[in-house]
Enzyme design. Structure first.
Site, PDB file in Angstrom:
ATOM      1  N   ARG A 113      -5.925   1.846  18.245  1.00 21.49           N
ATOM      2  CA  ARG A 113      -5.654   0.121  18.330  1.00 21.49           C
ATOM      3  C   ARG A 113      -5.122  -0.424  19.498  1.00 21.49           C
ATOM      4  O   ARG A 113      -5.598  -1.470  19.498  1.00 21.49           O
ATOM      5  CB  ARG A 113      -4.482  -0.081  17.051  1.00 21.49           C
ATOM      6  CG  ARG A 113      -5.379   0.111  15.260  1.00 21.49           C
ATOM      7  CD  ARG A 113      -4.451  -0.082  14.328  1.00 21.49           C
ATOM      8  NE  ARG A 113      -4.622  -0.136  12.895  1.00 21.49           N
ATOM      9  CZ  ARG A 113      -4.242   0.254  12.109  1.00 21.49           C
ATOM     10  NH1 ARG A 113      -3.043   0.262  12.326  1.00 21.49           N
ATOM     11  NH2 ARG A 113      -5.101  -0.166  10.699  1.00 21.49           N
TER      12      ARG A 113
ATOM     13  N   LYS B 248       0.920  -1.129  -0.072  1.00 22.12           N
ATOM     14  CA  LYS B 248       0.123   0.107   0.039  1.00 22.12           C
ATOM     15  C   LYS B 248       0.780   1.535  -0.018  1.00 22.12           C
ATOM     16  O   LYS B 248       0.760   2.321  -0.682  1.00 22.12           O
ATOM     17  CB  LYS B 248      -0.948  -0.092   1.071  1.00 22.12           C
ATOM     18  CG  LYS B 248      -2.371   1.457   1.112  1.00 22.12           C
ATOM     19  CD  LYS B 248      -2.874   0.779   1.781  1.00 22.12           C
ATOM     20  CE  LYS B 248      -3.287   0.267   3.350  1.00 22.12           C
ATOM     21  NZ  LYS B 248      -3.133   1.831   4.304  1.00 22.12           N
TER      22      LYS B 248
ATOM     23  N   ASP C 144       1.983  -1.782  11.987  1.00 23.01           N
ATOM     24  CA  ASP C 144       0.618  -1.637  11.395  1.00 23.01           C
ATOM     25  C   ASP C 144       0.272  -3.545  11.767  1.00 23.01           C
ATOM     26  O   ASP C 144      -1.021  -3.340  11.046  1.00 23.01           O
ATOM     27  CB  ASP C 144       1.057  -1.520   9.711  1.00 23.01           C
ATOM     28  CG  ASP C 144       0.561   0.147   9.093  1.00 23.01           C
ATOM     29  OD1 ASP C 144       0.656   0.917  10.108  1.00 23.01           O
ATOM     30  OD2 ASP C 144       1.266   0.390   7.854  1.00 23.01           O
TER      31      ASP C 144
ATOM     32  N   ARG D 135       2.519   5.746  -3.198  1.00 24.50           N
ATOM     33  CA  ARG D 135       3.599   6.644  -3.847  1.00 24.50           C
ATOM     34  C   ARG D 135       4.267   6.854  -5.281  1.00 24.50           C
ATOM     35  O   ARG D 135       4.196   7.782  -6.087  1.00 24.50           O
ATOM     36  CB  ARG D 135       5.686   6.553  -2.933  1.00 24.50           C
ATOM     37  CG  ARG D 135       5.379   6.984  -1.116  1.00 24.50           C
ATOM     38  CD  ARG D 135       5.992   5.824  -0.612  1.00 24.50           C
ATOM     39  NE  ARG D 135       6.265   6.947   0.586  1.00 24.50           N
ATOM     40  CZ  ARG D 135       5.460   6.135   1.790  1.00 24.50           C
ATOM     41  NH1 ARG D 135       4.289   5.797   1.582  1.00 24.50           N
ATOM     42  NH2 ARG D 135       5.429   6.727   3.121  1.00 24.50           N
TER      43      ARG D 135
ATOM     44  N   GLN E 183       4.466   9.092   7.267  1.00 28.30           N
ATOM     45  CA  GLN E 183       3.551   9.852   6.553  1.00 28.30           C
ATOM     46  C   GLN E 183       4.257  11.408   7.150  1.00 28.30           C
ATOM     47  O   GLN E 183       3.849  12.315   5.797  1.00 28.30           O
ATOM     48  CB  GLN E 183       2.516   9.963   7.497  1.00 28.30           C
ATOM     49  CG  GLN E 183       2.112   8.907   6.060  1.00 28.30           C
ATOM     50  CD  GLN E 183       0.547   8.575   7.172  1.00 28.30           C
ATOM     51  OE1 GLN E 183       0.257   8.888   8.473  1.00 28.30           O
ATOM     52  NE2 GLN E 183       0.248   7.283   6.612  1.00 28.30           N
TER      53      GLN E 183
HETATM   54  C1  S3P Z   1       2.768   4.557   6.329  1.00 25.99           C
HETATM   55  C2  S3P Z   1       2.983   5.335   7.328  1.00 25.99           C
HETATM   56  C3  S3P Z   1       2.922   4.662   9.011  1.00 25.99           C
HETATM   57  C4  S3P Z   1       1.387   3.455   8.558  1.00 25.99           C
HETATM   58  C5  S3P Z   1       0.698   3.817   7.313  1.00 25.99           C
HETATM   59  C6  S3P Z   1       1.550   4.389   6.032  1.00 25.99           C
HETATM   60  C7  S3P Z   1       3.844   5.270   5.108  1.00 25.99           C
HETATM   61  O1  S3P Z   1       2.000   5.825   9.906  1.00 25.99           O
HETATM   62  O2  S3P Z   1       1.145   2.842   9.523  1.00 25.99           O
HETATM   63  O3  S3P Z   1      -0.234   2.757   7.526  1.00 25.99           O
HETATM   64  O4  S3P Z   1       2.215   4.799   3.634  1.00 25.99           O
HETATM   65  O5  S3P Z   1       4.042   6.448   5.043  1.00 25.99           O
HETATM   66  P1  S3P Z   1       2.887   6.802  10.023  1.00 25.99           P
HETATM   67  O6  S3P Z   1       3.658   7.495   9.316  1.00 25.99           O
HETATM   68  O7  S3P Z   1       1.487   7.775  10.492  1.00 25.99           O
HETATM   69  O8  S3P Z   1       3.800   6.752  11.032  1.00 25.99           O
END
Ligand code: S3P
Length: 435
Positions: free
Chosen positions: A352, A26, A321, A31, A175
């Site tokens: 969670r 995902k 995750d 990206r 993120q």
């Molecule tokens: C993700 C970063 C993670 C993850 C999310 C996807 C990403 O979150 O939990 O499912 O694609 O950069 P955080 O950036 O909040 O840690």
């Protein structure tokens, strides 16, 4: 498009056996679509995840004027890059559904590109914290309004051009890191993010594949603004976060033997394997290889007697995750499993810690929760009825828990599984889950 029923009833017991390929990663799929949209030329993406979350990203970029073709039954996407300055102002609100990655990374891109837009999402997304991205972007010169609670809708204004910043990130979040770096691509000067612990580095790896120079030195990632992205050809590996449900399922159900093909094993994502191996799981990494700058392997997993462990806090961001399904592993292990330093789990698609604790307690498992973690004593799971709370990973975790339950698991709100894993029920049934 595959839909998943709102209520799933999973019969107890069984083993998992067979070979399966779970859908594309995902994080990498989001990206690939985003960078393809910002690049000059046509980007081809193979095996992109076409779950609702990535479709939300695709829908947003289409609304920003980017043409995305779906060919070969969805196995190939062709993104007609608009170039960094080619996005158009959307005529409507951008609805990112359930997807935190979409809203946070897109906010960085739009703030950088100077495109005015309003970004929102479903009930779960509208409860999630956004100041973690709007604060550093504001320091770069962006103008972004949130609700007073710091939650969406986000209103990005087409303000003055951004300038690079030095950002010591307080939360270990890929993120946030990605949103700031993507804004930095458009900013004057250099942008550096320093992370408090390693987080997934797909942005850094993939930007390089699009011809961007990204400097990484320990916890610091820097890039210069004004760099152009050149279209690329990307093959998305299978998602370790989706594979994790079958890795745990095969581990907890004695006699299981599954082969998961072509799974992404980027070391910033493999905390789930480290944790399960320390618990006594039998996981073989076969045929390790590199696919387009991302490490990939086939994983053979056989049933094993798991034991409770203390999860090292340094591993938390590497498995962020996978905690819902790891809590199911803990419930099936001999002894107590503890995790602390995991307060970020409270800010995911659901809280969670709370949603898993409620479901596991209803299934008869002894546990104690803390603001930043949980302690779970392994025991006999009873059949019960649980709520997903709009969280795909909670729904899939309790479906897998049925393998070791004394009665059926009824999961309400299961349709949300389609956000990340639209073929979950079909694949799970094919390898032996009692669906
Ligand atoms: C993700 C970063 C993670 C993850 C999310 C996807 C990403 O979150 O939990 O499912 O694609 O950069 P955080 O950036 O909040 O840690």
């Amino acid at each position: 498009m595959t839909t998943i029923e709102e209520t799933l009833v999973v019969h107890p017991g069984g083993t998992l056996r067979g070979t399966l390929r779970v859908p594309g990663d995902k994080s990498i799929s989001h990206r690939a679509v985003m960078f393809g949209a910002l690049a000059e030329g046509i980007t081809e993406i193979r095996d992109c995840l076409l779950g609702e979350d990535v479709r939300a990203t695709m829908g947003a970029f289409r609304a920003l004027g980017v043409q995305i073709e779906e060919l070969d039954g969805g196995r190939l996407l062709r993104v007609h890059g608009a170039g960094a300055r080619g996005l158009s102002t959307p005529t409507d609100v951008l609805d990112l559904g359930n997807s935190g990655t979409s809203i946070r990374l897109l906010t960085g891109i739009l703030a950088g590109a100077g495109i005015a837009a309003t970004l929102t999402g479903d009930g779960s997304l509208r409860r999630r914290p956004m100041q973690r991205v709007t604060a550093p972007l504001t320091c770069m010169g962006a103008q972004i309004a949130t609700e007073s609670s710091g939650t969406p809708p986000l209103v990005v204004s087409a303000g003055a051009p951004l300038h690079g910043i030095e950002f010591p990130m307080q939360i270990a979040s890929a993120q946030v890191k990605s949103a700031v770096l993507l804004a930095g691509l458009f900013a004057a000067g250099r942008t550096c993010v320093e992370e408090p612990a390693p987080t997934r580095d797909h942005t850094e790896r993939m930007l390089r594949g699009f011809g961007v120079t990204v400097d990484v030195a320990g916890p610091r990632v820097c890039l210069d603004g004004g760099q152009r992205l050149r279209a690329a050809s990307i093959t998305v590996p299978a998602d370790l976060s989706s594979a994790a449900f079958f890795i745990v399922g095969a581990s907890i159900a004695a006699g299981s033997d599954v082969l998961l093909e072509n799974v992404g094993v980027n070391p910033t994502r493999t905390g789930v394997l480290l944790i399960l191996e320390r618990m006594g799981a039998n996981i073989e990494r076969l045929n390790e290889r590199d696919v387009g700058g991302e490490p990939v392997a086939d994983l053979r997993v056989r049933g094993a007697a798991l034991r409770g462990i203390d999860i090292p806090p340094a591993w938390v961001p590497l498995a962020i995750d996978e905690f819902p399904i790891l809590f199911v592993a803990a419930a099936c292990a001999d002894g107590v499993t503890r995790v602390r330093g995991a307060d970020e789990l409270r800010h995911k698609e659901s809280d969670r810690i709370a949603t898993m604790a409620t479901g596991l307690a209803a299934a008869g498992i002894e546990l104690e929760t803390f603001e930043d973690g949980i302690e779970i004593r392994g025991g006999q799971l009873q059949g019960t009825s649980v709520e997903s709370h709009g969280d795909h990973r909670i729904a899939m975790s309790f479906a897998i828990a049925a393998l070791r339950a004394a009665g059926s698991m009824r999961i309400n709100g299961a349709a949300t599984i389609a956000t990340s894993f639209p073929t979950f029920t079909a694949l799970a049934r094919a390898v032996g889950l009692g669906l």
